[in-house]
Design an enzyme around this catalytic site. Structure first.
Site, mmCIF file in Angstrom:
data_model
loop_
_atom_site.group_PDB
_atom_site.id
_atom_site.type_symbol
_atom_site.label_atom_id
_atom_site.label_comp_id
_atom_site.label_asym_id
_atom_site.label_seq_id
_atom_site.Cartn_x
_atom_site.Cartn_y
_atom_site.Cartn_z
ATOM 1 N N LYS A 85 0.804 -1.243 0.000
ATOM 2 C CA LYS A 85 0.000 0.000 0.000
ATOM 3 C C LYS A 85 0.834 1.290 0.000
ATOM 4 O O LYS A 85 1.474 1.599 -0.996
ATOM 5 C CB LYS A 85 -0.980 -0.032 1.178
ATOM 6 C CG LYS A 85 -2.192 -0.933 0.922
ATOM 7 C CD LYS A 85 -3.266 -0.732 1.975
ATOM 8 C CE LYS A 85 -4.496 -1.573 1.749
ATOM 9 N NZ LYS A 85 -5.545 -0.872 1.019
ATOM 10 N N THR A 112 9.136 -14.884 -10.556
ATOM 11 C CA THR A 112 9.789 -14.250 -11.707
ATOM 12 C C THR A 112 10.384 -12.889 -11.350
ATOM 13 O O THR A 112 11.573 -12.655 -11.540
ATOM 14 C CB THR A 112 8.794 -14.078 -12.868
ATOM 15 O OG1 THR A 112 8.372 -15.361 -13.298
ATOM 16 C CG2 THR A 112 9.447 -13.355 -14.048
#
Lengths: 491, 491
Positions: free
Chosen positions: B354, B378
């Site tokens: 956030k 990844t």
């Protein structure tokens, strides 16, 4: 010795070591098409071990804070260009791994840099929207100009998230909500359902499943990892749902000489899928499949297999989810790999991430949950990455990169098929793989290739996977192939 | 009528409707501290309904592709500034919801815009690294200058990911791997474990659990959603693990008049936690708790509660995970909300997202898995968002924003405590909430506040939550409070 080869004396040295030369690198531009990146390096340059002393030092520094045992080398992305990655030791490598298949149109592509001068891009970057609360005025247009431009036919909705695992898990959630609504006949929730789900108990938290395949990779979070079966080290010690796996067909190569066998193993796999669905004690809400099992060993199946798989799903009301996280965005020669299957209808959902930079999934409007706030989170994607996705689509179209992928892919596959050391050469476009006799031989090959200027990765137990960018041209292919020749001779 | 108030005649109109005026907006700068954003609007301006006709039209357009039933209004982030959000109808709203608590230092903060001229930032944006394979040369320094600068004491490692749910799920995975290694005595995996996990079966996929609390919110993916218990609509129809929940204490307000009662409910909650851990048939690998339950109704507990909770976890070898996705990065007056607990040792893991823009979790080095590729994916985070996190830390320090949050937070809490219509006023810094008598009254209040120029959100069943940015000053507080006075009188 080979390091010197890479430094410019390849032709001569390869001859002197009695290597059969399949390809002579052209010194003039008449043999090769004009490069997409006129200012990228002409060839790899390796001056040190890979990783070199500066990489090792940077890795040691980084290892104070994060595990670096998986790191190949430390990159200098500022100096990387087009198909070439430069490391901190000043080595220049032709990159056919491309950040685990995530760089679509070359390092420092001007189209991605010029985005930074776009005020709308800057605004999106400095003001991250909660897209479910306050979408920016551009968002609907962005969706049209990006996702909808390449949406599989009939999939008129897109839900965007932050990564590939999140994309698959939200597709799973969509499948479960759809299945649950069907099973209850679309009536409203019962108090028992509403109360029991708060304690993770049935009927509110139902015992339903997603069916996936052996060797599949769909991510590393709890739902996606349950559907994953690539390697034990990915899964061990992590609680999983009791969801089933069907054996993925294991084709024999060359395909032309194994037609009957391959048809049979595909038929066996399809029979297993149908049996699992029919015999499952819990409802199977969806089936997820990769067009090519990209982490589990580059396992392919025929278009006929996938058409029949979809038909089985349809017959049993199981949503057919295609995971295009790794195969999507052009690497196979079509924008989505599943386009080559010639399906009668699009899959029910198609998930994406990696090369697209933006992550999410396409779905048909009938799958939108009847109630709001069920497919929802704080950011619901990232307009910054959607801007990049639009630029990437534009690069693919304007440079006709899908044709490039098809042409160069066919060339590479043909050339590889003549290398007797390689087993099971297979591919679709530039999404190419082959096997080595053992894991150890494969791992040694990967290290030697990097040491000789080609950054390359593996998958499965003994597979080498090629994941070049869409800007990989014949000149790059020849360098890679010649390096392979040399490394294989050296092995 | 009130709309006109917002347009500049507030003082006069409020008097004429017999509202008790608590605060008079200063017209000169002598009352208020100098603004962080000299060029932000002086006050809200609402010309149309919120959402207005242009928002509704844009929502209709967007709804072709994505569900817009959760959308408040469509933003024009280009025109938004500091604490004010502008919508496509030209309305200017004081924003105390801030993209679900995700905007830390104001819209179009110059520090975030100036980053775009930084070549390293541009490079990270145009060349997305797979940080586990090819970290950029800057990455270790970025970690030091960002995450480690604010790392909870003793948590010397950070694992970065793409969103808050991913952060929590990777913390859960870490807890499971740590617990499993302890239970097996750190020996290597058995063949039975390695094989069984590939089919999602024990012992490789063990039946272990994360303990969380009633009303908790930890995310919406399969593991994090299992730990979540905010609302049934978030969870229903989605398969969940059979993980337990302990009742979170439900404090009575004002705290000063309910000390004995509150001590008792906290003690009961702690007893439940201990009983669940002791009686659980499956190992509890970790306990996750929010410093303030931010989606489930802004439920607070005392520092003493959290200290005892940590002690229970320690006694039973349960990792103590603090979810600071919503509370972190200054909103409570300390960088991390848990700093106010005065714990003898840091939590075992602290998750964030956030306001930090970057997501992930801090951990102690002893929790790093013994084998590589187990905490891995990844991208493993996003250096672009880490650059922004560093700029945000710098803004917080250079502008002394934590002091601002404490001072203005104390002022707002005091002022709200005098509004007789509000129940259970509670807060820590600017992380403030109060209850309305019913869900309907709360929802009406939120709509009226937006209509009168203050963008505000709810949580739980009947709670109003304030999530202003750290740049929320007394002048903004007075506007918000006066609008509340007026709206409450009107209700």
């Amino acid at each position: 010795m080979l390091r010197a080869v890479i430094s410019g004396q390849r032709h001569c040295l390869l001859k002197s070591s009695n290597v059969v030369i399949h390809r002579t690198l052209a010194t003039t531009s008449d043999k090769y098409p004009s490069p997409y990146f006129p200012d990228e390096p002409r060839q790899p340059q390796v001056h040190s071990a890979v990783p070199g002393p500066k990489s090792l030092s940077a890795m040691k520094h980084l290892d104070q804070y994060q595990d670096t045992r998986s790191v190949f080398f430390v990159a200098d992305f500022e100096k990387s260009k087009g198909n070439y990655i430069v490391d901190v030791d000043g080595n220049t490598l032709l990159d056919v791994f491309a950040q685990i298949a995530s760089i679509p149109v070359g390092y420092n592509n001007p189209a991605l840099h010029s985005l930074m001068k776009n005020p709308a891009f800057q605004t999106a970057l400095a003001n991250r929207a909660a897209l479910g609360v306050n979408p920016n005025k551009d968002w609907a247009h962005q969706i049209e100009e990006t996702f909808m431009k390449v949406a599989p036919k009939g999939l008129d909705q897109v839900f965007t998230v932050m990564c590939g695992s999140c994309a698959n898990e939200n597709a799973f959630k969509t499948a479960f909500m759809y299945k649950a609504a069907k099973l209850r006949g679309d009536s409203s929730f019962t108090m028992e359902e509403l109360n029991s789900c708060m304690n993770n108990q049935a009927p509110g938290s139902p015992d339903m499943a997603i069916l996936s395949f052996s060797q599949a990779f769909h991510g590393r979070l709890f739902g996606s990892l349950t559907a994953t079966a690539s390697k034990a080290i990915h899964k061990i010690d992590i609680p999983a749902f009791d969801w089933p796996k069907a054996a993925f067909p294991k084709l024999k190569y060359p395909l032309s000489k194994n037609e009957s066998y391959n048809r049979q193993v595909e038929q066996e796999s399809l029979a297993t899928v149908e049996a699992i669905i029919q015999q499952s004690k819990k409802p199977i809400a969806g089936l997820i499949v990769e067009p090519i099992q990209s982490e589990g060993g580059d396992n392919h199946a025929s278009p006929d297999f996938f058409r029949k798989l979809q038909a089985i799903c349809k017959a049993h009301d199981v949503l057919f989810i295609v995971d295009e996280v790794q195969t999507g965005v052009g690497g196979t020669g079509t924008f989505w790999a599943h386009e080559s299957w010639d399906l009668p209808d699009s899959p029910d959902m198609v998930t994406f991430s990696k090369k697209f930079q933006a992550a999410g999934f396409f779905l048909n409007g009938r799958l939108r949950p009847a109630q709001p706030y069920r497919l929802y989170n704080t950011w619901m994607g990232d307009p910054v990455r959607a801007f990049q996705a639009a630029a990437i689509i534009n690069e693919i179209e304007s440079k006709n990169l899908l044709s490039n992928v098809k042409n160069v892919g066919a060339y590479v596959q043909d050339q590889l098929s003549h290398l007797k050391e390689l087993e099971n050469v297979r591919g679709q476009g530039l999404f190419i793989a082959f096997d080595m006799p053992t894991t150890a031989a494969r791992d040694k090959f990967l290290v030697n290739m990097r040491q000789n200027g080609v950054n390359i990765g593996g998958c499965g137990d003994r597979t080498v996977r090629l994941r070049p960018m869409l800007t990989f041209q014949q000149q790059h292919a020849d360098i890679m192939l010649n390096t392979m020749d040399a490394v294989l001779q050296q092995n």
